[in-house]
Write a protein that holds these residues in place. Structure first.
Motif, PDB file in Angstrom:
ATOM      1  N   GLN B 302     -56.619  23.547  10.012  1.00  0.00           N
ATOM      2  CA  GLN B 302     -56.375  24.090   8.680  1.00  0.00           C
ATOM      3  C   GLN B 302     -55.472  23.160   7.860  1.00  0.00           C
ATOM      4  O   GLN B 302     -55.772  22.842   6.711  1.00  0.00           O
ATOM      5  CB  GLN B 302     -55.718  25.470   8.818  1.00  0.00           C
ATOM      6  N   GLU B 306     -56.521  21.169   4.396  1.00  0.00           N
ATOM      7  CA  GLU B 306     -55.730  21.286   3.160  1.00  0.00           C
ATOM      8  C   GLU B 306     -55.321  19.901   2.654  1.00  0.00           C
ATOM      9  O   GLU B 306     -55.362  19.608   1.462  1.00  0.00           O
ATOM     10  CB  GLU B 306     -54.487  22.141   3.403  1.00  0.00           C
ATOM     11  N   SER B 313     -50.336  17.245  -1.325  1.00  0.00           N
ATOM     12  CA  SER B 313     -49.613  18.465  -0.962  1.00  0.00           C
ATOM     13  C   SER B 313     -48.488  18.135   0.028  1.00  0.00           C
ATOM     14  O   SER B 313     -48.601  17.213   0.818  1.00  0.00           O
ATOM     15  CB  SER B 313     -50.586  19.475  -0.339  1.00  0.00           C
TER      16      SER B 313
END
Lengths: 334, 334
Positions: B302, B306, B313
Motif C-alpha cells: 500500500q 501511494e 508524498s
C-alpha cells in the motif's frame, strides 16, 4: 554508480572490448548461448560495473520474448510450496528468466482470471502446481498450444510434461513400516480425489492394505484432517495406525487423537506425507514421507525451459523418489 | 473461450456498452480510478468473458508503466517470509500490479545483480525485506530517486517509507511476562546487530532487564541460536529464562537445553519472536511474540502504491502492534 548520462550498449561493448552485436547477444537470455561463456561473463561484468540497464521490455516486443514464466500455486503460505517455488526461481534465474507467481486459493474463477492476466503480460509459458485431474483451463491451454508443465500434481491429459513425487512408492513404504511395527488395523485419511496426489496415494494404500478403512478429506488442510479423523474413530474406534494424505491432515489427526484422551504414538501411530519444514519439531516429531520439493521445482523449471527451446520435444514425466523418514509419531502396536 | 479471432478492445467496449477510450482506461491499472467503479467492473467482466488479452508490454512502452514491482527477500523458505509475500501479492493484485520476487540469501553482490535485473525489467518500484541498517545499494537508490519501501526491517536513511513491527514493545512484553513468572536471571540471544530488528530488540531488552547477559547470534537461524545458547550456558549456567531474537534462534536454544539434559519449561523458559507458522505445534508449544506478517506485507504494498501515485508524498513509517502469545515454553521459576 552515478553517471552524467545513462550508459549505453556501446559503452558496455567498448568496456568489454567486443562488438556491439556480441554485447547485445550476451546480455539477452534468449541468445546468450551464442556467445562464448568467458566472453559473455566479461560483458555481463562490464554491464554491471557500468550500471547498464538493458530495456527488457523493448526487447520483449522485438523478439516476443519476455523471459518471464507464470507460476500458479494454490497458496504460498501452505508450507509445501515455498521450497517448490524456491527451486523454480533458482533454476529460472540461472537461465535469465523470472517467475510471475500467483496464488489461486483453489478457486477456479480466480485461476482463470490470473491465467489471463499472466498471458496479457506475455509470459512465455506456465509452471502449474494447481493441477486437478480434470482441468478445463489446462485442457484449453493444450488446445491453444500454450507451453506449460505441472509440478507436484499431474493432469489427465496427454502431452503435458510433469514432475511429481513417486507417491505410490511412498505410501507403500509407509504401510510396510506400520506392518513391521505389528499394526494390522491401519486406516487412510485420503487427500481430495480430484487431485492426482490424492488418487495415486489412495490407490497405493488400497493395494498395500486391502479392505482397510478409508475416509476422504475435503482438502489438504488441518481442519479437513480433523473432520475426517473424527469420522474414522466414530466408525473404527480400534484403529491403531493412520496413513495421512499429507502432513497437515496428520496434524488434524493428532489433534483428534489428543482430544479423545488418547496418545500418539502410544495408542495410535500416525504417518504424514511431504516432510514439511519443521515436521521434526512437532509434538511428537512426525514420521512422514519425504518429497524433494526444491528439486521438484528446479526440475519443473528445467522441463519448461526445454519445452520453450524446442516446443516439439516429447513430453516427459519426471518421477522423484519418495523416502520414508521415521520419527516419533510411529511405535510398535500395544 | 475459443474464438475465430482474438477479441479486441472494440469487442470489449461493445459488450460493456461503453466508449473504446473508457474501456481502455478501465483495463489499465494506472488509469482505472478515472472510471466509475461500477462501470470499470462491468468492463472487466466483459473482458474476462470474451477472453480479451490486453498487451501489457506494449502498454508498458507507451506509458512507461509495467504495473510490476520488485520484491527483495532473503529466502522464501524462511517461514517468516511467505505470509509477508502473500500480503504483498494480495494488495498488489487488487491494484492490477504484479510482484517480481527474488531471493538474495543475504548476499550483497547477488542483491545488487538482482536489483539491476529487476530495473532492466522496468519495475516501477521495490519492496525490500532485506534491509540492513547501513545499506549502500539502498543509499544509491535514494540518490537515484528510485521508489522503494522497506518491510519488517528499516534502513537508517531519511525519507524511506517502512512497515515494521513494534519490536521494542514486543520485547518489553516478553520480559514482563518472564518477570511475572518469578524469573530474575533472564538472558537475551540477540539477532544480528546490522539489522534494525536485532538492534531494536536488543536495546529494548537492555532497557527492560539492565545488566542481564546478552549473546549476539551471527544470523537469524537455528544453527546460530544453537551456537549462541552454548556460549550462554558456558558462562551463565544459572540462567532460567531466555528471550530469543526470533523463533528460529529459540529452536536452537531449545535443542541446547535438551542436549544439556535440562528441560524447557521446567528448568529454562524460552520466548521466541515472530510466531512463525506451526509454532503452536512445536515441542513444547512456543511462547512467542506475534507479528502480523500478512498485514505487514499488505501495508508495505500500500505504501509503495501511494508512493508511485504521488512520489512527493511524505515518507511514512507504519508500526504494527506486537502481541505476546503465551504457550508451553514458559513456566514459573522453580
Amino acid at each position: 554508480m552515478t553517471h552524467d548520462r545513462a550508459p549505453t550498449l556501446d559503452d558496455v561493448a567498448r568496456a568489454a572490448g567486443v562488438h556491439k552485436a556480441t554485447a547485445s547477444r550476451a546480455l539477452n537470455p534468449a541468445t546468450r548461448d551464442q556467445v562464448r561463456a568467458e566472453t559473455a561473463r566479461r560483458i555481463t561484468v562490464a554491464a554491471r560495473r557500468l550500471g547498464y540497464v538493458p530495456n527488457t521490455i523493448a526487447r520483449g516486443l522485438r523478439t516476443s520474448r519476455t523471459a518471464a514464466v507464470g507460476v500458479l500455486i494454490p497458496d504460498l503460505t501452505n508450507p509445501l510450496f515455498p521450497p517448490i517455488v524456491r527451486g523454480i526461481q533458482d533454476r529460472l534465474e540461472q537461465n535469465g528468466y523470472t517467475a510471475l507467481l500467483v496464488n489461486t486459493d483453489g478457486d477456479e474463477a480466480r485461476e482463470r482470471a490470473e491465467f489471463a492476466a499472466l498471458r496479457s503480460r506475455r509470459v512465455e509459458g506456465f509452471i502449474v502446481a494447481t493441477a486437478r485431474r480434470r482441468h478445463p483451463l489446462l485442457t484449453e491451454a493444450v488446445r491453444e498450444q500454450i507451453s506449460f508443465v505441472t509440478v507436484n500434481r499431474s493432469v489427465e491429459l496427454p502431452g503435458v510434461p510433469a514432475v511429481v513425487g513417486d507417491d505410490a512408492d511412498g505410501v507403500t513404504q509407509a504401510v510396510a513400516h506400520l506392518r513391521s511395527l505389528g499394526h494390522t488395523r491401519i486406516a487412510h485419511l485420503a487427500g481430495p480425489q480430484d487431485l492426482s496426489t490424492g488418487a495415486v496415494r489412495l490407490r497405493a494404500f488400497q493395494h498395500a492394505a486391502p479392505s482397510s478403512p478409508v475416509v476422504e478429506c475435503a482438502a489438504y488442510t488441518e481442519a479437513a484432517g480433523r473432520t475426517a479423523a473424527g469420522h474414522l474413530f466414530e466408525h473404527f474406534a480400534d484403529t491403531t495406525a493412520i496413513v495421512a494424505g499429507n502432513d497437515l491432515i496428520a496434524l488434524g489427526a493428532l489433534a483428534v487423537i489428543c482430544a479423545r484422551g488418547r496418545s500418539c504414538p502410544r495408542d495410535v501411530s500416525v504417518v504424514g506425507y511431504n516432510d514439511m519444514p519443521f515436521a521434526d519439531r512437532f509434538r511428537p516429531p512426525l514420521t512422514t514421507v519425504h518429497v524433494p520439493h526444491h528439486e521438484m521445482g528446479a526440475q519443473g523449471a528445467q522441463l519448461l525451459l526445454e519445452r520453450l527451446r524446442d516446443p516439439g520435444s516429447p513430453a516427459r514425466t519426471v518421477l522423484l523418489p519418495a523416502r520414508l523418514t521415521v520419527r516419533g509419531s510411529t511405535a510398535p502396536v500395544r
